[in-house]
Scaffold this motif. Sequence first.
Motif, PDB file in Angstrom:
ATOM      1  N   GLU A   1       1.181  -1.752   0.291  1.00  0.00           N
ATOM      2  CA  GLU A   1       0.351   0.053   0.178  1.00  0.00           C
ATOM      3  C   GLU A   1       0.967   1.331  -0.242  1.00  0.00           C
ATOM      4  O   GLU A   1       0.091   1.687  -0.704  1.00  0.00           O
ATOM      5  N   ALA A   2       1.540   1.707   0.834  1.00  0.00           N
ATOM      6  CA  ALA A   2       2.827   2.139   0.882  1.00  0.00           C
ATOM      7  C   ALA A   2       3.290   2.790  -0.080  1.00  0.00           C
ATOM      8  O   ALA A   2       3.824   3.408  -1.131  1.00  0.00           O
ATOM      9  N   TRP A   3       3.897   1.380  -1.475  1.00  0.00           N
ATOM     10  CA  TRP A   3       4.896   1.652  -2.192  1.00  0.00           C
ATOM     11  C   TRP A   3       3.657   2.737  -3.569  1.00  0.00           C
ATOM     12  O   TRP A   3       4.430   3.090  -4.492  1.00  0.00           O
ATOM     13  N   LEU A   4       2.887   1.433  -3.292  1.00  0.00           N
ATOM     14  CA  LEU A   4       1.407   2.224  -4.416  1.00  0.00           C
ATOM     15  C   LEU A   4       1.186   3.684  -4.631  1.00  0.00           C
ATOM     16  O   LEU A   4       0.954   4.490  -4.690  1.00  0.00           O
ATOM     17  N   GLU A   5       0.464   3.690  -2.710  1.00  0.00           N
ATOM     18  CA  GLU A   5       1.203   5.531  -2.162  1.00  0.00           C
ATOM     19  C   GLU A   5       1.781   6.060  -3.062  1.00  0.00           C
ATOM     20  O   GLU A   5       2.052   6.941  -3.669  1.00  0.00           O
ATOM     21  N   TYR A   6       3.302   5.940  -3.058  1.00  0.00           N
ATOM     22  CA  TYR A   6       4.497   6.462  -3.682  1.00  0.00           C
ATOM     23  C   TYR A   6       4.671   6.699  -5.100  1.00  0.00           C
ATOM     24  O   TYR A   6       4.743   7.665  -5.857  1.00  0.00           O
ATOM     25  N   GLY A   7       3.949   5.435  -5.988  1.00  0.00           N
ATOM     26  CA  GLY A   7       3.856   5.103  -6.940  1.00  0.00           C
ATOM     27  C   GLY A   7       2.908   6.673  -7.431  1.00  0.00           C
ATOM     28  O   GLY A   7       3.853   7.320  -8.228  1.00  0.00           O
ATOM     29  N   GLN A   8       2.289   7.074  -6.443  1.00  0.00           N
ATOM     30  CA  GLN A   8       0.753   8.239  -7.495  1.00  0.00           C
ATOM     31  C   GLN A   8       1.718   9.097  -7.070  1.00  0.00           C
ATOM     32  O   GLN A   8       1.947  10.110  -7.805  1.00  0.00           O
ATOM     33  N   ARG A   9       2.353   9.021  -5.877  1.00  0.00           N
ATOM     34  CA  ARG A   9       2.921  10.436  -5.825  1.00  0.00           C
ATOM     35  C   ARG A   9       4.825  10.755  -6.733  1.00  0.00           C
ATOM     36  O   ARG A   9       4.121  12.614  -7.878  1.00  0.00           O
ATOM     37  N   ILE A  10       4.447   9.862  -7.419  1.00  0.00           N
ATOM     38  CA  ILE A  10       5.560  10.110  -8.387  1.00  0.00           C
ATOM     39  C   ILE A  10       4.509   9.895  -9.825  1.00  0.00           C
ATOM     40  O   ILE A  10       5.107  11.499 -10.296  1.00  0.00           O
ATOM     41  N   ARG A  11       3.638   9.741  -9.829  1.00  0.00           N
ATOM     42  CA  ARG A  11       3.073  10.181 -11.173  1.00  0.00           C
ATOM     43  C   ARG A  11       1.981  11.719 -11.108  1.00  0.00           C
ATOM     44  O   ARG A  11       2.374  12.272 -12.544  1.00  0.00           O
ATOM     45  N   LYS A  12       1.857  12.250  -9.931  1.00  0.00           N
ATOM     46  CA  LYS A  12       1.546  12.869  -9.781  1.00  0.00           C
ATOM     47  C   LYS A  12       2.434  14.274 -10.287  1.00  0.00           C
ATOM     48  O   LYS A  12       2.535  15.459 -11.010  1.00  0.00           O
ATOM     49  N   VAL A  13       3.754  14.234  -9.545  1.00  0.00           N
ATOM     50  CA  VAL A  13       5.304  14.977 -10.118  1.00  0.00           C
ATOM     51  C   VAL A  13       5.102  14.286 -12.191  1.00  0.00           C
ATOM     52  O   VAL A  13       5.343  16.196 -12.286  1.00  0.00           O
ATOM     53  N   ASP A  14       5.567  13.388 -12.056  1.00  0.00           N
ATOM     54  CA  ASP A  14       5.499  13.586 -13.962  1.00  0.00           C
ATOM     55  C   ASP A  14       4.297  14.958 -14.391  1.00  0.00           C
ATOM     56  O   ASP A  14       4.536  15.151 -14.990  1.00  0.00           O
ATOM     57  N   VAL A  15       3.196  13.849 -14.321  1.00  0.00           N
ATOM     58  CA  VAL A  15       2.045  15.286 -14.922  1.00  0.00           C
ATOM     59  C   VAL A  15       2.196  16.402 -14.848  1.00  0.00           C
ATOM     60  O   VAL A  15       1.682  16.714 -15.172  1.00  0.00           O
ATOM     61  N   ALA A  16       2.477  16.508 -13.334  1.00  0.00           N
ATOM     62  CA  ALA A  16       2.567  18.063 -13.722  1.00  0.00           C
ATOM     63  C   ALA A  16       3.569  19.129 -13.834  1.00  0.00           C
ATOM     64  O   ALA A  16       3.749  20.444 -13.668  1.00  0.00           O
ATOM     65  N   PHE A  17       4.911  17.874 -14.122  1.00  0.00           N
ATOM     66  CA  PHE A  17       6.224  18.605 -14.664  1.00  0.00           C
ATOM     67  C   PHE A  17       5.390  20.007 -15.510  1.00  0.00           C
ATOM     68  O   PHE A  17       6.457  20.944 -15.263  1.00  0.00           O
ATOM     69  N   GLN A  18       4.679  19.703 -16.745  1.00  0.00           N
ATOM     70  CA  GLN A  18       5.039  20.382 -17.892  1.00  0.00           C
ATOM     71  C   GLN A  18       4.201  21.999 -17.498  1.00  0.00           C
ATOM     72  O   GLN A  18       4.842  22.975 -17.799  1.00  0.00           O
ATOM     73  N   TRP A  19       3.477  21.132 -16.641  1.00  0.00           N
ATOM     74  CA  TRP A  19       2.267  22.997 -15.432  1.00  0.00           C
ATOM     75  C   TRP A  19       3.560  23.905 -14.774  1.00  0.00           C
ATOM     76  O   TRP A  19       3.773  24.691 -14.479  1.00  0.00           O
ATOM     77  N   VAL A  20       4.672  23.060 -13.927  1.00  0.00           N
ATOM     78  CA  VAL A  20       5.262  23.749 -12.859  1.00  0.00           C
ATOM     79  C   VAL A  20       5.925  24.934 -13.970  1.00  0.00           C
ATOM     80  O   VAL A  20       5.872  25.631 -13.512  1.00  0.00           O
TER      81      VAL A  20
END
Length: 157
Positions: free
Chosen positions: A29-48
């Motif tokens: 669960e912690a591993w998957l949750e961390y993966g979601q955080r990585i995904r958010k950073v990836d998705v946000a990169f262009q906007w940021v």
Amino acid sequence: MMGVGWPLADGPFEAGAMGLVIQSAPSIEAWLEYGQRIRKVDVAFQWVVGDWLNYGEATYGEMYSQGLALWPETDYQRLADYKWVSKAIGFSFRNDRLSWTHHRVVAKLAPQEASDWLATAEEMDLSASALRAELNGKHEVETHACPECGTVHRRKG
């Protein structure tokens, strides 16, 4: 410790410039949750990056030279796209359930029209390519008048 100061350092996970170190055995669960955080950073990169460039231009009159110095592997056009889309699609019109590429497709439109197309893309589960085709008149999405409310709705064809 490589994760100090990095936004992705959390618990057993320490992300740094060279990768990820996992200090202990996290639960799945912690591993998957961390993966979601990585995904958010990836998705946000262009906007940021786009928002950062727009701020730099508005505040300091600077933009691309600093961006190219920080990301020498990135070409001018990519930074220009990030900046343009971020400026064209304000925060209130961004849809976090769609990709940045969806937003790029509609960035040339007036804000409300872009927002309407983004809503359609989400509602109809359109890929960015299908959205682009629809905007270019290839009509991958059909419309119909709803007999109940009289509104014209778009539906995948």
